[in-house]
Design a protein around this motif. Structure first.
Motif, short mmCIF file in Angstrom:
data_model
loop_
_atom_site.label_atom_id
_atom_site.label_comp_id
_atom_site.label_asym_id
_atom_site.label_seq_id
_atom_site.Cartn_x
_atom_site.Cartn_y
_atom_site.Cartn_z
N LYS A 131 0.77 -1.35 0.15
CA LYS A 131 -0.15 0.06 0.04
C LYS A 131 0.84 1.39 0.09
N GLN A 144 -8.79 -5.99 -8.63
CA GLN A 144 -7.96 -4.89 -8.64
C GLN A 144 -7.63 -4.19 -7.57
N GLU A 145 -8.81 -4.18 -6.65
CA GLU A 145 -8.85 -3.54 -5.41
C GLU A 145 -7.87 -4.04 -4.31
N LYS A 176 -5.34 -6.15 -4.87
CA LYS A 176 -4.06 -5.97 -5.10
C LYS A 176 -3.34 -4.71 -4.68
N THR A 177 -4.14 -3.60 -4.48
CA THR A 177 -3.58 -2.41 -3.95
C THR A 177 -3.57 -2.29 -2.31
N ASN A 178 -4.21 -3.23 -1.63
CA ASN A 178 -4.53 -2.75 -0.20
C ASN A 178 -4.06 -3.72 0.66
#
Length: 418
Positions: free
Chosen positions: A145, A184-185, A187-189
Motif C-alpha cells: 500500500k 484490482q482493489e 491487489k492495492t490494499n
C-alpha cells in the motif's frame, strides 16, 4: 406490523396516522434497535459471538456482506497461496525488508523482518488500557500500500522490498466466496499484522468505506468489535481513543484460527489480540463488492456524524437518491413528495417496482455489481424486489437525516485540514 406495512402507512395512509408513525421513527433516530439488527440477545448487554459459516456460495456471501453484520468464514483461507505464511516464513523469506512496531513515537519502519521479533513483547506506553485490551504492541507491514508513496518511512533494501511487494501481489487472489470484480482493489490494499503472543492492535476505526476481510494465517487471534456509538465523538476513533473516553462497549468477542476469515463493515471499531502460544500472522484486505448497503442505510444517522466516515457520505447519497444530483435535503414529508416524482420517472413500466435495468438506466450504467448495490440499498425487507414505496421512504429518511445534520452544523473535515 411489518416494515413494508409501516412504510405504506407512512406514505399512503391518512395524514394524521402517517404523522404519528413518522414522529415515532424520528424519535427512534430512524435506526433499528442495535442488538436486534446485529442478531444479538437483547436481554443481555455483553458481547456476543459472530455467525460462523463454511463452503458459502457467492450469493449467500453477498447477502451477509450487504447486511454489515460481522461473520467468520471457517474455510475462508482454504485456497490462499499465503496459507503457509506464518511469522517464521515472513522472518526468513523477507529478512531484509523493514517493518514497524505499532504505537511508537513515529511511523518509521524501524525493525527488520529478519531480526528476532517473533517473541518480543514491547509494552504500549502512555495509553489508558482497560482490562482485556492489548498491553503489548504488534508489528505491521503495508509494503504494498505505502512503499512507493511513502519512501521516507524506509523499507529496507530496495530489491528486497520490491521482491516482497511483488510476492504479496502475486499471491493475492479472490477467495472462492467473493466476486472477481474485487481483484484490482485487493491487489492495492493488503496489510500484514504480525503479532507475537499477547500483542495486539488497539481498538480503532478505519477511514475506508468498503468492508474488511482479514484471514488468520497462523496463531490464534481474539477479535472484539464495537458499533459506532449512537452519539459519535466529534474527534473520531483513532487508535485507543475509545478507551480514553470510556466508550468501549464491544458487541462481539470471538477468536479466529489459521485459515479462518472474518468479514466486517466500515465504521466497525475493532481490536485484535494474539491469545495463543504461536505468533499470529494475518493478512487483511478491503473489497468494494458487495457493499454493506443495508448497514449504511440502517445506521446512516450515526454514520453521518462520524468523522472517520466523512469520505463515505457521497457514496451513500448516490445510492439513497439514485443519483439525484440536483436535490437539496429537506424534512421527511417534503422529501417524500419529491421522491415520489423521482420514483415515478424511474419506474418506466409503471409496475410500482424498480428493476435493476431501470436503476441502471437512471444511474448511467456502470459495472453490474455497482448497480446491484444501488438496487439492494432500497430492498428494505429483503424480498428480492424494490417497491417504489421502499425507494421513496429510503430517499426521504436519508434526506431527513442529512437535513438535520446540516441544521445542527455537523461538518466533517479532515483534522489535518483545519
Amino acid at each position: 406490523m411489518s416494515i413494508m406495512s409501516v412504510i405504506l402507512l407512512l406514505l399512503f395512509g391518512s395524514r394524521a396516522t402517517a404523522g404519528v408513525v413518522e414522529v415515532r421513527r424520528r424519535d427512534l433516530g430512524w435506526e433499528p434497535p442495535l442488538r436486534e439488527y446485529f442478531g444479538l440477545n437483547e436481554s443481555t448487554s455483553g458481547p456476543g459471538v459472530v455467525q460462523r459459516v463454511s463452503n458459502i456460495s457467492i450469493v449467500d456471501f453477498a447477502r451477509l456482506a450487504r447486511s454489515g453484520v460481522p461473520f467468520v468464514i471457517v474455510d475462508g483461507g482454504r485456497d490462499s497461496a499465503m496459507k503457509r505464511w506464518n511469522c517464521e516464513h515472513m522472518q526468513n523469506e523477507f529478512k531484509d525488508v523493514r517493518f514497524r512496531s505499532e504505537y511508537g513515537e513515529s511511523e518509521m519502519n524501524m525493525d527488520v523482518l529478519g531480526s528476532d521479533w517473533t517473541r518480543q513483547k514491547r509494552p504500549i506506553r502512555g495509553r489508558k488500557l482497560p482490562p482485556g485490551a492489548p498491553k503489548y504492541a504488534p508489528f505491521y507491514s503495508d509494503v504494498v500500500k505505502a512503499r512507493k508513496d511513502e519512501p521516507e518511512r524506509k523499507w529496507g533494501k530496495k530489491k528486497a522490498a520490491s521482491t516482497m511487494e511483488k510476492a504479496i501481489v502475486e499471491a493475492t487472489e479472490v477467495p472462492y466466496f467473493l466476486h472477481q470484480d474485487n481483484i484490482q482493489e485487493m491487489k492495492t490494499n493488503p496489510e500484514f499484522w504480525l503479532q507475537p503472543p499477547e500483542t495486539g492492535s488497539l481498538a480503532h476505526m478505519d477511514e475506508h468505506c468498503i468492508p474488511t476481510m482479514a484471514t488468520t494465517l497462523s496463531g490464534v487471534k481474539r477479535w472484539r468489535l464495537a458499533a459506532i456509538p449512537e452519539k459519535p465523538h466529534p474527534k473520531g476513533y483513532f487508535d485507543g481513543l475509545v478507551y480514553e473516553r470510556d466508550e468501549w462497549d464491544p458487541l462481539f468477542s470471538f477468536e479466529t484460527r489459521p485459515g479462518e476469515t472474518v468479514i466486517f463493515p466500515p465504521g466497525m471499531i475493532h481490536e485484535g489480540l494474539s491469545v495463543g502460544e504461536d505468533c499470529v500472522s494475518s493478512i487483511t484486505y478491503q473489497f468494494p463488492f458487495p457493499a454493506p448497503v443495508a448497514y449504511w442505510r440502517a445506521f446512516f444517522p450515526r454514520i453521518r456524524r462520524t468523522l472517520d466516515m466523512r469520505n463515505c457520505l457521497t457514496q451513500i447519497q448516490y445510492w439513497a437518491t439514485l443519483n439525484d444530483r440536483s436535490f437539496r435535503p429537506k424534512p421527511y414529508a417534503e422529501a417524500v413528495t419529491h421522491a415520489k416524482g423521482v420514483g415515478k420517472r424511474i419506474d418506466s413500466d409503471s409496475d410500482s417496482k424498480l428493476s435493476i435495468e431501470e436503476i441502471s438506466k437512471r444511474m448511467a450504467g456502470g459495472p453490474r455489481s455497482m448497480m446491484l448495490d444501488a438496487w439492494n440499498y432500497h430492498d428494505i425487507n429483503g424480498d428480492g424486489k424494490v417497491e417504489v414505496a421502499e425507494f421513496v421512504d429510503n430517499f426521504a429518511v436519508w434526506s431527513a437525516v442529512e437535513f438535520k445534520a446540516q441544521q445542527d452544523g455537523v461538518i466533517l473535515r479532515d483534522p489535518d485540514e483545519l
